[in-house]
Design an enzyme around this catalytic site. Structure first.
Site, PDB file in Angstrom:
ATOM      1  N   HIS B 177       0.895  -1.160   0.000  1.00  0.00           N
ATOM      2  CA  HIS B 177       0.000   0.000   0.000  1.00  0.00           C
ATOM      3  C   HIS B 177       0.933   1.209   0.000  1.00  0.00           C
ATOM      4  O   HIS B 177       1.492   1.571   1.033  1.00  0.00           O
ATOM      5  CB  HIS B 177      -0.885  -0.046   1.253  1.00  0.00           C
ATOM      6  CG  HIS B 177      -1.689   1.196   1.513  1.00  0.00           C
ATOM      7  ND1 HIS B 177      -3.058   1.203   1.489  1.00  0.00           N
ATOM      8  CD2 HIS B 177      -1.315   2.457   1.811  1.00  0.00           C
ATOM      9  CE1 HIS B 177      -3.498   2.436   1.769  1.00  0.00           C
ATOM     10  NE2 HIS B 177      -2.455   3.206   1.973  1.00  0.00           N
ATOM     11  N   HIS B 230      -3.653  -0.939  -5.551  1.00  0.00           N
ATOM     12  CA  HIS B 230      -4.424   0.236  -5.982  1.00  0.00           C
ATOM     13  C   HIS B 230      -3.602   1.435  -6.464  1.00  0.00           C
ATOM     14  O   HIS B 230      -3.646   2.516  -5.876  1.00  0.00           O
ATOM     15  CB  HIS B 230      -5.386   0.693  -4.893  1.00  0.00           C
ATOM     16  CG  HIS B 230      -4.826   0.700  -3.495  1.00  0.00           C
ATOM     17  ND1 HIS B 230      -3.665   1.329  -3.164  1.00  0.00           N
ATOM     18  CD2 HIS B 230      -5.307   0.150  -2.351  1.00  0.00           C
ATOM     19  CE1 HIS B 230      -3.443   1.165  -1.867  1.00  0.00           C
ATOM     20  NE2 HIS B 230      -4.415   0.460  -1.348  1.00  0.00           N
ATOM     21  N   ASP B 303     -10.505  -3.505  -4.038  1.00  0.00           N
ATOM     22  CA  ASP B 303     -10.351  -2.792  -2.761  1.00  0.00           C
ATOM     23  C   ASP B 303     -11.727  -2.586  -2.110  1.00  0.00           C
ATOM     24  O   ASP B 303     -12.001  -1.540  -1.504  1.00  0.00           O
ATOM     25  CB  ASP B 303      -9.627  -1.455  -2.942  1.00  0.00           C
ATOM     26  CG  ASP B 303      -9.124  -0.883  -1.614  1.00  0.00           C
ATOM     27  OD1 ASP B 303      -9.251  -1.577  -0.573  1.00  0.00           O
ATOM     28  OD2 ASP B 303      -8.613   0.250  -1.607  1.00  0.00           O
TER      29      ASP B 303
END
Lengths: 329, 428
Positions: B177, B230, B303
């Site tokens: 992340h 992401h 997500d």
């Protein structure tokens, strides 16, 4: 006039001029022996303050009381809010109590917008400062002050600030006062320049209707009004500037710098002032500084806003003729 | 188990064929297959895909069962056409021990709607200080191979380096992340023109890009593979493109919402648009679509981040970050990638099934639609047009940014090892 006042950007030029003209009418009332109007009798104004701000709260309180509204002060501290009540539940509570207008100060940007648009309440919402977003009544009272000083009390009626050069100096990044002022002053035709160290100018400022300068000395001679923003000393700890003294040297307004301003130019400050930081005592106490005047003008301006939002169909002042208000509608 | 004949579906968007499922397996693929003894599904005009695989799902159990459970989350997954999801580790307690990952794995087995592959936390408590027992999680019944502190960045370069190296011993991968924490203190939305106006704390693109740049270089240095969660900015795309051209073993995912939505939506201060990483600009959206099309970004991952209503029905700063996505992912991808001509359905199968299964090391998902393969399949009516109504979601949460928006496509059937989990658009 609209139902809410959330952002200075929501006001058209005519909306803003109407508010300023109405505020002049309200200011006349303040010169009378009895400073009270019956206009909002029977209506309830709630001051919903999630953030401490005695100045703004008492200004709104005085404004509402002079219009004969009932005022309820709801401070987040010591209330159910401090026990974790949500904004929504607080809003529902106020609605149940019959609030006609909610004046909200909140630490979160956008909270007044949410309050006005989420269907939680029917009352009018006035933004009394939200996070680092906007503080539209501050911008209105600033514009009122500028119009009086730069155009004239009577000569200014019905007029905007076309062509006036306004400089806003300081922590633009974190300032809701700056955001509202840039929007409103642009709407009123002024030419706005914001001055700050690059660290205190937001990324994305290029879309704002203003110029940006990093040099106060370059801009001062070309300013009709210079607005000094409060700069919190703690910003130093997040490396926005090296030291208080360096900030003060480069962006503070002292007597020497003030002398570079045109003779007619005024110095403004939304308060509370950090004397010795962004402004020296010499400047703060000079005739050119309008800080105290701005406080007085704040009450008149907020009276105008509450009046126009809540009772605007009747003339504000019934005992004297008010042709100008009628015209400007 | 009985036989099922899917008749006339366009396999991966290609030629119309019949697909015969026998028990848990695809028995035959071809023209005019015999329907004898089989339940027939008339699928003319529909597209048949391998069951979708989501490498990035928050199922919230254990700990936040008010927003989602493994059962409700896997029902949502099946509705969206998924046959396998990877469950992120940021639960309460954190999935940083063999015990917790086995619990999630067992709950997945019991749900029956979709396979659940737990992801293990890289560091104890997601605190970024001490490595979790990665080996124990891998050796557990859950067979964890993907490790992530998602929700938080493994920001310490030494911890990241060690994690990348350590999981090589058992073929693991670290999913990062990417969010430099100091650059994003108090961050509320993308930093740019809109944040400047709204007075919301900025989440600058460079906070993502600097971590991705560091991590691809670390992966190169220690000879490991790294997966980027992401990815959300045009600059990140350029860095990953550069890394791949250099031969660095990096894979990346993009969410459906970053392919469609921009930070202009934040002007509503409606917290349903609050997500981490934040919605970016039109330019970023276009770069992400292009990167997904050209393979720089390998996969779409949802997500899926359920939150209870009260965590969104409030002022922006107080709201939780995240959006549900399992039940709308394929529709958003159809709109942004297929209907724009950027990808065909075979390309979608690669990015939403084959590649995520490969990255996550799932052997029985993301397989070709051919005889002898596990019957994990998704049938899509691509001509459908409908308005998103969260009241119909199988997810326990309703925090979708697409409410009231018209999106194309609808999953009509999902098969998990030959068993229909969705029939005619409804959970079986």
């Amino acid at each position: 006039m609209k139902r809410h006042l959330i952002s200075a950007a929501d006001l058209t030029r005519d909306d803003a001029v109407l508010i300023l003209d109405t505020a002049e009418e309200m200011a006349r009332v303040a010169d009378r022996p009895i400073k009270k109007l019956p206009t909002l009798r029977g209506l309830t104004v709630v001051n919903l303050f999630f953030e401490d701000s005695t100045r703004t709260r008492i200004s709104f309180e005085a404004a509402a009381k002079r219009l004969s509204a009932d005022v309820i002060n709801f401070s987040a501290k010591g209330s159910s809010v401090s026990k974790g009540e949500s904004l929504k539940d607080t809003a529902l509570t106020l609605e149940a109590m019959g609030a006609d207008a909610v004046v909200i100060r909140h630490h979160a940007s956008g909270a007044p917008y949410r309050l006005a648009t989420s269907g939680w309440i029917d009352s009018a919402v006035v933004n009394a400062g939200d996070g680092t977003h906007e503080h539209p009544t501050q911008a209105l009272l600033d514009a009122f002050t500028m119009r009086r000083r730069l155009v004239g009390r009577d000569a200014g009626l019905g007029k905007d600030l076309n062509g006036r050069r306004i400089t806003i100096v300081g922590d633009v990044l974190h300032s809701r006062v700056a955001r509202s002022n840039v929007q409103l002053l642009h709407t009123l035709g002024a030419e706005v320049t914001v001055v700050a160290p690059p660290t205190l100018v937001p990324i994305g400022v290029e879309s704002w209707p203003c110029e940006v300068s990093y040099s106060l000395d370059d801009v001062l001679p070309k300013s009709d009004a210079v607005m000094m923003l409060r700069v919190q000393r703690e910003r130093m700890n997040a490396a926005f500037f090296p030291t208080e003294r360096e900030y003060s040297r480069r962006y503070g307004l002292d007597g020497d710098r003030m002398a570079k301003m045109p003779e007619h130019a005024i110095v403004m400050h939304p308060g509370p002032m950090n004397r010795g930081m962004e402004i020296t005592a010499e400047v703060a106490d000079s005739d050119r500084c309008t800080a105290v005047e701005q406080v007085a003008n704040g009450v008149s301006t907020r009276m105008a806003v509450l009046y126009l939002l809540l009772g605007g169909s009747e003339p504000a002042v019934t005992t004297t003729s008010t042709p100008r208000i009628e015209e400007s509608k | 188990m009985s036989k099922i004949l899917i008749r006339g579906a366009k396999v991966l968007g290609g030629e119309a064929q019949d697909v015969l499922i026998d028990g848990e397996t695809i028995a035959e693929v071809g023209q005019n297959l015999s329907a004898e003894g089989a339940t027939v599904i008339e699928a003319e005009g529909q597209v048949l895909l391998p069951g979708l695989v989501d490498l990035h799902t928050h199922l919230r159990e254990p700990g936040r069962e008010d927003s989602e459970t493994v059962l409700t989350g896997t029902r949502a997954a099946a509705s969206g056409g998924y046959t396998a999801v990877f469950a992120m580790a940021n639960t309460f307690p954190v999935a940083d021990t063999a015990g917790v990952v086995e619990q999630v794995w067992r709950l997945g087995k019991e749900s029956g709607y979709c396979d659940v592959q737990p992801i293990g936390a890289v560091t104890v408590g997601l605190e970024g200080k001490q490595l979790s027992e990665l080996g124990a999680m891998h050796d557990s019944a859950a067979r964890v191979t993907v490790f992530s502190d998602d929700g938080k960045c493994v920001d310490d370069a030494v911890i990241m380096r060690r994690a990348l190296e350590y999981v090589k011993a058992f073929g693991g991968v670290v999913a990062q992340h990417a969010q430099e924490p100091r650059l994003t203190e108090g961050a509320q939305m993308n930093e740019g023109v809109v944040s400047a106006e709204l007075g919301l704390g900025g989440w600058p693109a460079v906070a993502e890009e600097s971590i991705i740049a560091r991590d691809v270089l670390l992966a190169e240095h220690v000879g490991s593979r790294v997966h980027i969660c992401h990815l959300s900015t045009a600059g990140s795309v350029e860095i990953v493109r550069w890394a791949k051209s250099r031969g660095i073993d990096v894979t990346a995912e993009v969410t459906p919402h970053h392919l469609l939505l921009t930070d202009e939506l934040v002007r509503s201060y409606n917290a349903v648009y609050k997500v981490n990483p934040p919605l970016r600009t039109e330019r970023d959206v276009m770069a992400l679509r292009e990167a997904l099309a050209d393979g720089t970004i390998d996969i779409v991952a949802t997500d899926h981040a359920p939150h209870p209503h009260e965590d969104k029905d409030c002022e922006w700063a107080a709201a939780a970050m995240g959006m549900v996505g399992l039940e709308t992912a394929l529709s958003v991808v159809q709109q942004t990638m297929v209907e724009t001509g950027l990808l065909d359905w075979a390309g979608i199968a690669e990015r939403m099934s084959f590649a995520p299964a490969r990255i996550g090391g799932l052997d029985n998902h993301g397989r070709p639609v051919s005889a002898g393969e596990p019957a994990n399949l998704t049938l899509v009516d691509t001509s459908y047009r409908g308005v998103v109504d969260p009241a119909h979601f199988a997810s326990r949460s309703r925090n979708t940014p697409y409410e009231g928006r018209e999106l194309p496509g609808r999953v009509t059937h999902t098969f998990l090892r030959g068993r229909a989990t969705v029939v005619d658009g409804k959970l079986a």
